[in-house]
Design an enzyme around this catalytic site. Structure first.
Site, short mmCIF file in Angstrom:
data_model
loop_
_atom_site.label_atom_id
_atom_site.label_comp_id
_atom_site.label_asym_id
_atom_site.label_seq_id
_atom_site.Cartn_x
_atom_site.Cartn_y
_atom_site.Cartn_z
N SER A 107 13.44 -21.96 -17.92
CA SER A 107 14.61 -21.45 -18.08
C SER A 107 14.57 -19.82 -18.49
O SER A 107 13.92 -19.29 -19.07
CB SER A 107 15.26 -22.03 -19.50
OG SER A 107 16.78 -21.40 -19.59
N LYS A 113 19.24 -20.88 -16.19
CA LYS A 113 19.40 -19.97 -17.31
C LYS A 113 20.12 -20.38 -18.33
O LYS A 113 21.03 -21.40 -18.05
CB LYS A 113 19.55 -18.78 -16.57
CG LYS A 113 20.12 -17.71 -17.74
CD LYS A 113 19.12 -17.04 -18.06
CE LYS A 113 19.52 -15.83 -18.98
NZ LYS A 113 18.49 -15.35 -20.44
N ILE A 123 16.58 -10.30 -23.40
CA ILE A 123 17.99 -10.28 -22.60
C ILE A 123 19.23 -10.83 -23.51
O ILE A 123 20.19 -10.40 -23.07
CB ILE A 123 17.50 -11.42 -21.67
CG1 ILE A 123 16.15 -11.16 -20.85
CG2 ILE A 123 19.02 -11.71 -20.59
CD1 ILE A 123 16.13 -9.98 -20.24
N CYS A 136 15.41 -19.65 -29.60
CA CYS A 136 15.38 -18.41 -28.79
C CYS A 136 15.38 -17.20 -29.77
O CYS A 136 16.27 -17.19 -30.97
CB CYS A 136 16.61 -18.15 -28.11
SG CYS A 136 16.67 -16.29 -27.54
N GLY A 156 7.09 -20.00 -15.32
CA GLY A 156 8.04 -19.04 -15.77
C GLY A 156 8.05 -17.50 -15.30
O GLY A 156 8.46 -17.29 -14.19
#
Lengths: 248, 304
Positions: free
Chosen positions: B22, B46, B72, B131, B266
């Site tokens: 992802s 994503k 990001i 994350c 990735g």
């Protein structure tokens, strides 16, 4: 699907100190527009990890050329490659310049010439070129540029050739009144000054910008810049932007 | 002999064990100019949230030795746009579509999971609990066993599609976190997410990442990821999706031998957009050379 391929280096030569021209022989049939770029990556290595995005300098038959300046370890490594070596290329990527319909102005600052040269050459005798460098030793392709452009104004910071001063000064004295669309590539300080000069005027102005980049295809979202419509990806929504969009 | 590359997560079959990680493959379509997406075991898109997210201020990436740091900030187009613009195109490909998702809090996690569960053309859900760039109370769910248990339980009981939990490496014992996921009904775990990291410009004395820190990925983290996958695979019975710096079939095979049922490519997509295909072909070639008829014979077969 030949947007990703291996190309053979025909030559990789220093033109002036840290400025190099690399010429590749490619089997790819992909055509490139002025302002588009490729990501170049020496064949097998993991450090430096990423390839380097470089503007198309020239594209003819099976030959691709890129003009670059050594800035860090990636471009340093690139400069060490020899004739016959293979290099991985991905491209052409990005949106190029909107193609000019008639005469146009080009403002190039230093190595920014790499992005606009192909545009000037593709539309012979249509470009009013304002080309700024620090001194005459940094000036590249003077004769060719004179041949391809309708008018060439050189500005050197020290005054060793052409106008003494920065290129935007010459442009505002001699170029602005032409009222032609502007194509520009150069350091951010130059872009900002162009933005200031044409503010409030109805002159289209397209600038190619640079940002650190990973995937080059719009997937990683690493190369975004702020615009008045939110973040935009330099790799796919650029690298050419309307100057009015940019937050300078 | 053509070896069998098929693997499963619960009842969901993958034609081969190679999927994408992802955040590194966009919505899949960005790479269809390089890769025949039909050949992939699956595409993990994503990270998606209910509403679009603008993400973090640039600079967002910086190259480091054998890898890169990114911040990001989970920029994404949001559920509605994904369903309208991306999924109809993705559906045309014969591959499993796995949607990575997240929320700002547990109720948002549940809400988007429910929506994804009832959407045709999505084969499995990957829940991002790890994350490093997010700021919310639930940011802790990847590192707090109690929050993790509660989150997995609450999402699991509401959805029927296979549920994958993507784990953070930022814990003392990652196999404990994986066991919690298994106990609460997860169908698979994927690991590792990026490792929190930093890089400084000594002249300006500023971080080279806009949010100061980011997540490290690429071959630099591969040995760390491999060890984590090995630990987790020993601890759970559900499939493990191994990832972290895979750039070749040789890398991927290490993860499979360590116990990964699937592997995800990735950051390598950024340096070679056809890495996924090279990995699939390389795994198949290896199995032929080693006269292994079925990839399952290799999973977790580390000689100890």
């Amino acid at each position: 699907m030949n947007k990703y391929s291996k190309a053979k280096i025909k030559s990789n030569v220093s033109l002036k100190e840290d400025i190099y021209l690399i010429t590749l022989e490619t089997s790819s049939t992909q055509q490139a527009k002025p302002g588009q770029f490729y990501i170049l990556r020496p064949d097998v290595r993991l450090d430096p990890f990423l390839g380097r995005p470089l503007s198309v300098f020239e594209r003819e038959d099976n030959v691709l050329k890129f003009l670059y300046r050594i800035k860090g370890k990636g471009t340093k490594l690139l400069s060490n490659l020899n004739e016959g070596d293979l290099i991985q290329i991905t491209g052409p990527l990005g949106k190029g310049y909107p193609l000019p319909k008639d005469e146009f102005i080009v403002i190039a600052g230093g190595i920014g010439l790499a992005s606009v040269y192909y545009l000037i050459k593709s539309f012979p005798k249509k470009a009013h070129l304002f080309y700024g460098v620090r001194n005459k030793e940094e000036l590249l392709f003077y004769d060719l540029l004179k041949e391809f452009s309708k008018e060439l104004c050189v500005a050197t910071e020290c005054g060793s050739l052409g106008y003494q001063g920065v290129v935007t000064e010459v442009f505002s004295q001699k170029g602005l009144q032409l009222n032609l669309p502007i194509y520009a590539c150069g350091p951010m300080i130059m872009i900002k000054e162009i933005g200031r000069i044409i503010e409030g005027k109805e002159i289209p102005c397209y600038v190619a910008v640079e940002e650190r980049m990973a995937c080059g295809v719009g997937a990683c979202l690493g190369c975004v810049i702020p615009t008045n419509q939110g973040f935009k990806r330099v790799c796919t929504e650029g690298p050419v932007f309307d100057i009015k969009e940019l937050i300078l | 002999m053509k070896p069998n590359l098929k693997v499963k997560i619960r009842d969901l079959e993958f034609k081969n064990p190679v999927i994408t990680a992802s955040g590194t493959f966009g919505y899949g379509l960005e790479y269809s100019q390089f890769v025949d997406l039909n050949r992939l075991g699956g595409i993990v898109v994503k990270g998606l949230s209910l509403y679009p997210k603008e993400g973090n201020p640039p600079p967002r990436i910086y190259e480091t030795p054998c890898g890169m740091i990114n911040s990001i900030g989970l920029q994404n187009i949001g559920y509605e746009v994904f369903i309208k613009e991306k999924l109809p195109v993705l559906k045309k490909f014969d591959t499993n579509v796995i949607v990575n998702f997240f929320g700002e809090n547990l109720s948002e996690y549940i809400e988007i999971a429910l929506k994804l569960d009832s959407t045709d053309g999505i084969h499995a859900l990957e829940m991002n609990v790890s994350c490093p760039n997010k700021n919310s109370e639930w940011r802790q769910m990847g590192i707090d066993p109690k929050l993790l248990a509660q989150a997995v339980k609450e999402v699991r009981k509401r959805i029927s599609k296979p549920l994958i939990i993507k784990l953070s490496p930022q814990v003392t014992d990652i196999s404990l976190m994986a066991k919690i996921c298994e106990e609460e009904g997860a169908d698979a775990v994927s690991l590792i997410n990026t490792i929190p990291a930093m890089v400084i410009d000594i002249k300006t004395r500023r971080s080279l990442i806009g949010t100061l820190t980011g997540g490290l990925s690429g071959p630099a983290i591969r040995p760390v990821a491999l060890r984590a996958v090995w630990e987790v695979a020993k601890a759970v019975n559900i499939p493990v999706i191994g990832m972290g710096g895979i750039t070749s079939a040789e890398d991927a095979l290490q993860f499979i031998i360590a116990g990964a049922t699937l592997v995800a490519v990735g950051t390598a997509n950024f340096i070679n957009p056809i890495t996924t295909i090279e990995v699939i072909e390389g795994i198949e070639k290896f199995l032929v050379e080693e006269t292994i008829e079925d990839i399952k014979e290799l999973i977790g077969k580390l000689n100890e």
